[in-house]
Structures are given as C-alpha cells and as structure tokens.
Design a protein around this motif. Structure first.
Motif, mmCIF file in Angstrom:
data_model
loop_
_atom_site.group_PDB
_atom_site.id
_atom_site.type_symbol
_atom_site.label_atom_id
_atom_site.label_comp_id
_atom_site.label_asym_id
_atom_site.label_seq_id
_atom_site.Cartn_x
_atom_site.Cartn_y
_atom_site.Cartn_z
ATOM 1 N N LYS A 36 0.843 -1.154 0.038
ATOM 2 C CA LYS A 36 0.028 0.071 -0.032
ATOM 3 C C LYS A 36 0.788 1.224 -0.255
ATOM 4 O O LYS A 36 0.749 2.268 -0.796
ATOM 5 N N GLU A 37 1.912 1.343 0.924
ATOM 6 C CA GLU A 37 2.672 2.703 0.952
ATOM 7 C C GLU A 37 3.389 2.774 -0.433
ATOM 8 O O GLU A 37 3.527 3.766 -0.698
ATOM 9 N N LYS A 38 3.899 1.698 -1.130
ATOM 10 C CA LYS A 38 4.710 1.886 -2.258
ATOM 11 C C LYS A 38 3.667 2.164 -3.445
ATOM 12 O O LYS A 38 3.957 3.116 -4.255
ATOM 13 N N PHE A 39 2.621 1.436 -3.820
ATOM 14 C CA PHE A 39 2.007 1.460 -5.154
ATOM 15 C C PHE A 39 0.917 2.357 -4.702
ATOM 16 O O PHE A 39 0.408 3.181 -6.004
ATOM 17 N N VAL A 40 0.350 2.630 -3.585
ATOM 18 C CA VAL A 40 -0.921 3.641 -3.414
ATOM 19 C C VAL A 40 -0.425 4.885 -3.150
ATOM 20 O O VAL A 40 -0.646 6.182 -3.569
ATOM 21 N N HIS A 63 1.199 6.021 -6.486
ATOM 22 C CA HIS A 63 -0.313 6.445 -6.949
ATOM 23 C C HIS A 63 -0.713 5.915 -8.238
ATOM 24 O O HIS A 63 -1.436 6.441 -9.050
ATOM 25 N N TRP A 64 -0.187 4.667 -8.152
ATOM 26 C CA TRP A 64 -0.620 3.665 -9.461
ATOM 27 C C TRP A 64 -2.112 2.950 -9.196
ATOM 28 O O TRP A 64 -2.522 2.808 -10.092
ATOM 29 N N ILE A 65 -2.340 2.745 -7.993
ATOM 30 C CA ILE A 65 -3.654 2.244 -7.732
ATOM 31 C C ILE A 65 -4.232 2.848 -6.354
ATOM 32 O O ILE A 65 -3.562 3.435 -5.605
ATOM 33 N N ASP A 66 -5.492 2.804 -6.647
ATOM 34 C CA ASP A 66 -6.113 3.832 -5.408
ATOM 35 C C ASP A 66 -6.530 2.905 -4.316
ATOM 36 O O ASP A 66 -6.229 1.569 -4.162
ATOM 37 N N GLU A 67 -6.618 3.229 -2.989
ATOM 38 C CA GLU A 67 -6.834 2.492 -1.916
ATOM 39 C C GLU A 67 -7.734 1.336 -1.890
ATOM 40 O O GLU A 67 -7.508 0.225 -1.639
ATOM 41 N N GLU A 68 -8.930 1.842 -2.400
ATOM 42 C CA GLU A 68 -10.020 0.936 -2.588
ATOM 43 C C GLU A 68 -9.728 -0.360 -3.458
ATOM 44 O O GLU A 68 -10.032 -1.484 -3.056
ATOM 45 N N GLU A 69 -9.183 -0.008 -4.568
ATOM 46 C CA GLU A 69 -8.617 -1.199 -5.486
ATOM 47 C C GLU A 69 -7.599 -1.919 -4.839
ATOM 48 O O GLU A 69 -7.750 -3.118 -5.001
ATOM 49 N N MET A 70 -6.521 -1.161 -4.001
ATOM 50 C CA MET A 70 -5.786 -2.124 -3.360
ATOM 51 C C MET A 70 -6.134 -3.076 -2.423
ATOM 52 O O MET A 70 -5.783 -4.106 -2.308
ATOM 53 N N LEU A 71 -7.281 -2.746 -1.688
ATOM 54 C CA LEU A 71 -7.883 -3.546 -0.890
ATOM 55 C C LEU A 71 -8.497 -4.733 -1.489
ATOM 56 O O LEU A 71 -8.742 -6.020 -0.993
ATOM 57 N N ASP A 72 -9.228 -4.555 -2.815
ATOM 58 C CA ASP A 72 -9.635 -5.640 -3.421
ATOM 59 C C ASP A 72 -8.689 -6.581 -4.022
ATOM 60 O O ASP A 72 -8.783 -7.739 -3.722
ATOM 61 N N LEU A 73 -7.386 -6.035 -4.381
ATOM 62 C CA LEU A 73 -6.423 -7.013 -4.743
ATOM 63 C C LEU A 73 -5.896 -7.692 -3.697
ATOM 64 O O LEU A 73 -5.543 -8.818 -3.865
ATOM 65 N N VAL A 74 -5.723 -7.111 -2.429
ATOM 66 C CA VAL A 74 -5.266 -7.667 -1.239
ATOM 67 C C VAL A 74 -6.292 -8.945 -1.086
ATOM 68 O O VAL A 74 -5.958 -10.233 -0.558
ATOM 69 N N VAL A 106 -1.129 -10.195 -8.513
ATOM 70 C CA VAL A 106 -2.175 -9.379 -8.728
ATOM 71 C C VAL A 106 -1.849 -7.892 -9.013
ATOM 72 O O VAL A 106 -2.465 -7.398 -9.884
ATOM 73 N N VAL A 107 -0.903 -7.591 -8.362
ATOM 74 C CA VAL A 107 -0.360 -6.167 -8.450
ATOM 75 C C VAL A 107 0.207 -5.969 -9.956
ATOM 76 O O VAL A 107 0.092 -5.104 -10.529
ATOM 77 N N GLY A 108 1.048 -7.027 -10.220
ATOM 78 C CA GLY A 108 1.977 -7.245 -11.445
ATOM 79 C C GLY A 108 1.033 -7.176 -12.676
ATOM 80 O O GLY A 108 0.957 -6.373 -13.517
#
Length: 221
Positions: free
Chosen positions: A51-55, A59-70, A87-89
């Motif tokens: 989250k810290e790196k990509f969100v 800023h490549w992924i928003d927080e809500e989408e990151m939670l979905d990927l996790v 999933v992130v890749g």
C-alpha cells in the motif's frame, strides 16, 4: 501526399507507450525486489508495504482497489507475498508485469534461504540470532496490527454496516471458536457473491422502473 507507413502506424505514440511500459516494469521489478528483501514475518506484513509503495508513493493504484487486490491475494492458495505480486503485477502491466514482479519477489528469499541452509547449525545455536528473531517477532506483530487497523478503519469510515458485521463475526468465530480461516474465507466469498448478485438485480429493477417513469412522463407531455 500519401503518408508513409510509419506515420500511419503512429510510431511515435507506440514508442512512447513502450517507453512507459518499460518504465513501469523497471519500477515494478525494483519495488517488488525491495519489498521482498525487507519483509520479515510472513505475507501479511507485505500488505502495508504494498500500500505504501503503490498507493501512497507511486499513486498507481487507489486505496479501495488495493484492498480488493489484497482480498484476492488472501483468498487464493499459496504465499500471500507471491499472490500479491501476481495481482499487482497483472493490474499494472499484464502478464509481463506478473512475470516481472514474481521473479523480483522470489529472488531475495531464495538467495537468503540458500545462504542460511549452508550454516543452519551455527544460526540455530547462536544466542544473538535468537535475540534478533525475538525482536523481529515483536516488530512483526506491530506491523500486522497496523495493517488490520488500516483495512478495518476504511470499512468503518465508509459505514459499510454489513461488512462490519461480517468482519466482527469472522473475528469472533476464528479467535474464540477456532473456526478455520479457510472455512471463513469460503463463507465470506459466498456471501460476497450473493450480495453482489442481489445488488445488481436491485439496481437493474431500479433502472427499469426509472425508465418506465420517464417514458410515462414523456407520454403525458
């Protein structure tokens, strides 16, 4: 005048896209390599670092989408660190991104465990190594608590009351009644599918009723 073949294909635009993709793949590789190298204590620790790196940073992924990927990574079998990299890749660069992030994630533990295996006896009996591992366990516990708090607080802030009830019920079932995490994950998946289908069906009915109301109003006019 006829344009040449290169101009028709839009070569400058294609080259720009290729440069951007190479840039993303390079950043993705080194970010995954860094996270995998300095993530101790299991896959759950890597969630907050992703989250810290990509969100927060890229800023490549928003927080809500990151939670979905996790959630997807946690629901699938296998190491969560590798699942998260997959999933992130895939989100950022497709199948090439999957290959890039997975290789970067696997390299550090492979190298470190290979080196440790050659001197396992010395590590096992070393007092300082034991103290170091004890300290790491405390830090890992704090990081996991921070991840849990961050994910739960987002649901509470958005006032997703049904999700809050499911979250509390799952915690009680796992902590107090020792219900298997696998069973809870499968039940939550089933509930999520049922709720999604219900909401889509309800939204479809609302759209149809709105269309009918508009048609009736138009007829009266």
């Amino acid at each position: 005048m006829h344009r040449n073949h290169a101009e028709l294909l839009g070569v400058p635009e294609m080259e720009e896209k290729q440069k951007n993709k190479r840039y993303v793949l390079r950043k993705l590789f080194f970010a995954s390599l860094y996270l995998s190298t300095f993530t101790f204590g299991g896959g759950y620790v890597i969630v907050t670092l992703l989250k810290e790196k990509f969100v927060d940073q890229y800023h490549w992924i928003d927080e809500e989408e990151m939670l979905d990927l996790v959630a997807i990574a946690q629901s699938c079998p296998g190491a969560i660190a590798v699942n998260g990299a997959i999933v992130v890749g895939y989100k950022l660069a497709g199948l090439t991104g999957v290959l890039c992030s997975v290789i970067a994630t696997v390299i550090p533990p492979f190298v470190i465990l290979t080196a440790i295996s050659f001197c396992y006896a010395a590590f096992r009996s070393n007092l300082f190594v034991g103290w170091m591992l004890k300290g790491m366990q405390s830090g890992v516990g704090a990081v996991i608590m921070e991840v849990s708090w961050g994910m739960a607080s987002g649901i509470v802030r958005e006032k997703q009351y049904l999700s809050i009830i499911i979250m509390v019920a799952a915690f009680i079932a796992n902590y107090f009644y020792k219900v298997s995490a696998i069973v809870l994950i499968l039940l939550c998946i089933a509930l999520g599918v049922i709720l999604t289908l219900y909401r889509e069906k309800k939204a479809g009915k609302n759209d149809r009723s709105t269309s009918q109301d508009n048609a009736q109003k138009g007829g009266r006019l």
